[in-house]
Structures are given as structure tokens and as C-alpha cells.
Design a protein around this motif. Structure first.
Motif, mmCIF file in Angstrom:
data_model
loop_
_atom_site.group_PDB
_atom_site.id
_atom_site.type_symbol
_atom_site.label_atom_id
_atom_site.label_comp_id
_atom_site.label_asym_id
_atom_site.label_seq_id
_atom_site.Cartn_x
_atom_site.Cartn_y
_atom_site.Cartn_z
ATOM 1 N N GLU A 230 6.166 -17.394 10.409
ATOM 2 C CA GLU A 230 4.675 -17.918 10.990
ATOM 3 C C GLU A 230 4.624 -18.661 12.273
ATOM 4 O OE1 GLU A 230 2.123 -16.579 9.388
ATOM 5 O OE2 GLU A 230 3.578 -15.543 7.932
ATOM 6 N N GLY A 231 5.950 -19.226 12.633
ATOM 7 C CA GLY A 231 6.014 -20.183 13.803
ATOM 8 C C GLY A 231 5.332 -21.587 13.799
ATOM 9 N N VAL A 232 5.305 -21.907 12.491
ATOM 10 C CA VAL A 232 4.916 -23.336 12.192
ATOM 11 C C VAL A 232 5.847 -23.904 11.367
ATOM 12 C CG1 VAL A 232 2.562 -22.556 12.594
ATOM 13 C CG2 VAL A 232 3.521 -22.625 10.250
ATOM 14 N N TRP A 233 5.559 -25.358 11.100
ATOM 15 C CA TRP A 233 6.376 -26.096 10.295
ATOM 16 C C TRP A 233 5.628 -26.112 8.619
ATOM 17 C CZ3 TRP A 233 10.978 -28.057 11.068
ATOM 18 C CH2 TRP A 233 11.383 -28.243 12.645
ATOM 19 N N VAL A 234 6.487 -26.282 7.722
ATOM 20 C CA VAL A 234 5.970 -26.226 6.068
ATOM 21 C C VAL A 234 6.513 -27.571 5.729
ATOM 22 C CG1 VAL A 234 6.122 -24.967 4.279
ATOM 23 C CG2 VAL A 234 6.287 -23.602 6.309
ATOM 24 N N CYS A 235 5.542 -28.246 4.843
ATOM 25 C CA CYS A 235 6.050 -29.408 4.207
ATOM 26 C C CYS A 235 6.919 -29.125 3.244
ATOM 27 C CB CYS A 235 4.636 -30.053 3.731
ATOM 28 S SG CYS A 235 4.943 -31.686 2.797
ATOM 29 N N ASP A 236 7.983 -29.587 3.072
ATOM 30 C CA ASP A 236 9.240 -29.312 1.978
ATOM 31 C C ASP A 236 9.373 -30.678 1.477
ATOM 32 O OD1 ASP A 236 10.649 -27.593 0.737
ATOM 33 O OD2 ASP A 236 12.414 -28.301 1.909
ATOM 34 N N ASP A 237 8.366 -31.520 1.265
ATOM 35 C CA ASP A 237 8.511 -32.844 0.550
ATOM 36 C C ASP A 237 7.895 -32.676 -0.693
ATOM 37 O OD1 ASP A 237 8.137 -35.503 -0.547
ATOM 38 O OD2 ASP A 237 7.294 -36.239 1.208
ATOM 39 N N ASN A 238 8.496 -32.489 -1.972
ATOM 40 C CA ASN A 238 8.040 -32.142 -3.235
ATOM 41 C C ASN A 238 7.501 -33.232 -3.898
ATOM 42 O OD1 ASN A 238 10.367 -33.772 -3.930
ATOM 43 N ND2 ASN A 238 11.156 -32.047 -5.190
ATOM 44 N N ASP A 239 7.520 -34.575 -2.984
ATOM 45 C CA ASP A 239 6.533 -35.802 -3.514
ATOM 46 C C ASP A 239 5.327 -35.923 -2.733
ATOM 47 O OD1 ASP A 239 8.507 -36.650 -5.304
ATOM 48 O OD2 ASP A 239 9.601 -37.763 -3.739
ATOM 49 N N SER A 240 5.030 -34.873 -1.956
ATOM 50 C CA SER A 240 3.714 -34.901 -1.344
ATOM 51 C C SER A 240 2.614 -33.914 -1.823
ATOM 52 C CB SER A 240 4.189 -34.303 0.469
ATOM 53 O OG SER A 240 2.997 -34.296 0.889
ATOM 54 N N SER A 241 1.486 -34.231 -1.816
ATOM 55 C CA SER A 241 0.327 -33.541 -2.060
ATOM 56 C C SER A 241 0.243 -32.277 -1.080
ATOM 57 C CB SER A 241 -0.907 -34.069 -2.032
ATOM 58 O OG SER A 241 -1.249 -34.672 -0.793
ATOM 59 N N TYR A 242 0.796 -32.284 -0.241
ATOM 60 C CA TYR A 242 0.980 -31.001 0.868
ATOM 61 C C TYR A 242 2.028 -30.200 0.744
ATOM 62 C CZ TYR A 242 -2.989 -33.353 3.075
ATOM 63 O OH TYR A 242 -4.107 -34.215 3.008
ATOM 64 N N TYR A 243 2.864 -30.227 -0.403
ATOM 65 C CA TYR A 243 4.203 -29.567 -0.369
ATOM 66 C C TYR A 243 3.723 -28.044 -0.300
ATOM 67 C CZ TYR A 243 8.267 -27.901 -2.953
ATOM 68 O OH TYR A 243 9.428 -27.165 -3.449
ATOM 69 N N ARG A 244 4.792 -27.436 0.419
ATOM 70 C CA ARG A 244 4.362 -26.166 0.727
ATOM 71 C C ARG A 244 3.227 -25.768 1.567
ATOM 72 N NH1 ARG A 244 7.256 -22.957 -4.359
ATOM 73 N NH2 ARG A 244 9.283 -23.611 -4.170
ATOM 74 N N SER A 245 2.566 -26.720 2.207
ATOM 75 C CA SER A 245 1.542 -26.368 3.037
ATOM 76 C C SER A 245 2.132 -26.129 4.456
ATOM 77 C CB SER A 245 0.668 -27.398 3.227
ATOM 78 O OG SER A 245 -0.092 -27.724 1.841
ATOM 79 N N TYR A 246 1.425 -25.133 5.181
ATOM 80 C CA TYR A 246 1.630 -24.870 6.487
ATOM 81 C C TYR A 246 1.092 -25.900 7.272
ATOM 82 C CZ TYR A 246 3.168 -20.560 4.526
ATOM 83 O OH TYR A 246 3.767 -19.336 3.707
ATOM 84 N N TYR A 247 1.612 -26.253 8.432
ATOM 85 C CA TYR A 247 1.197 -27.459 9.295
ATOM 86 C C TYR A 247 1.059 -26.798 10.880
ATOM 87 C CZ TYR A 247 0.638 -32.020 11.531
ATOM 88 O OH TYR A 247 0.209 -32.926 12.352
ATOM 89 N N HIS A 248 -0.135 -26.980 11.392
ATOM 90 C CA HIS A 248 -0.631 -26.357 12.797
ATOM 91 C C HIS A 248 -1.385 -26.883 13.184
ATOM 92 C CE1 HIS A 248 -1.017 -23.890 16.070
ATOM 93 N NE2 HIS A 248 -2.407 -23.678 15.649
ATOM 94 N N GLY A 249 -1.465 -27.533 14.496
ATOM 95 C CA GLY A 249 -2.442 -28.421 15.285
ATOM 96 C C GLY A 249 -2.936 -29.531 14.590
ATOM 97 N N GLY A 250 -2.053 -30.085 13.898
ATOM 98 C CA GLY A 250 -2.608 -31.577 13.368
ATOM 99 C C GLY A 250 -3.279 -31.273 11.838
ATOM 100 N N THR A 251 -3.224 -30.107 11.267
ATOM 101 C CA THR A 251 -4.121 -29.732 10.103
ATOM 102 C C THR A 251 -2.905 -28.897 9.140
ATOM 103 O OG1 THR A 251 -6.167 -29.509 11.169
ATOM 104 C CG2 THR A 251 -5.768 -28.403 9.064
#
Length: 118
Positions: free
Chosen positions: A53-74
């Protein structure tokens, strides 16, 4: 991806400050892919780069964004939502796109199981 390979990849990315280059060789030519800088978002402390996908993915299992894709500040909770973003569509069709995949795919469910505890 083996646990050792994954650890080495994370260490390598950390040491380069998130700006890494991957060189693909074929028929005597090389192509360099610039990975976007690692996000500096306080909502996630651990990141993994998704080559496809060419983007970063949150791999912090303590975060509510765990496994979310991150692009352009979102953060995007799913690949479908990421692909629906006009910003991502523009990025994906640009020369700055750092995706395209590789034979040694990283990400969730791509050959590794468990964490350091097994």
C-alpha cells in the motif's frame, strides 16, 4: 517473515529515521523506492511499513488505531477506506508512491505468527 527478519527490519528503519531506500534490480537496471517518513503521531508508538500500500500501519496493540493505515495525517481503519480516500488515490498514481509490493511481503498475516513470546 521470521521474527529475526522482522526485528532487523524495524531496527533498520529506526536507525535511518524512517527514510529507507529499497533497491530493486532487474536486467541491469535499478529502481530506488523512497519510503515516506515514519509518522510522528502520539496516537501510535509502533509502526510497520506496508510495502503493497505504500503507507505506514499502526502496530501498537495498545492504541485504538491498531492495524489502521496512516496516510496524509489520517488513520484509516481498513484498506477499503484507505483506497476510497482521494488523497491516497492521488498519492498512489504519483511518482512518489512507495508501494508496489515485494516477494517478501510484510504486514499482518504474512507468514509470521505470534510475538516475541511465541
Amino acid at each position: 517473515m521470521s521474527k529475526t527478519s522482522l526485528l532487523m527490519k524495524k531496527v533498520s528503519i529506526a536507525l535511518t529515521g524512517g527514510l529507507a531506500a529499497s533497491t530493486l534490480a532487474g536486467c541491469g537496471s535499478t529502481q530506488t523506492m523512497n519510503i515516506p517518513d515514519r509518522p510522528q503521531d502520539e496516537n501510535c508508538r509502533d509502526w510497520e511499513f506496508d510495502d503493497d500500500e505504500g503507507v505506514w500501519v499502526c502496530d501498537d496493540n495498545d492504541s485504538s488505531y491498531y492495524r489502521s493505515y496512516y496516510h496524509g495525517g489520517t488513520f484509516y481503519k481498513s484498506k477499503k477506506l484507505l483506497h476510497g480516500s482521494s488523497s491516497y488515490k492521488s498519492y498512489k498514481s504519483s511518482s512518489n508512491f512507495a508501494g508496489g509490493g515485494s516477494s517478501s511481503k510484510s504486514g499482518f498475516g504474512k507468514g509470521s505468527s505470534g510475538g516475541f513470546g511465541g
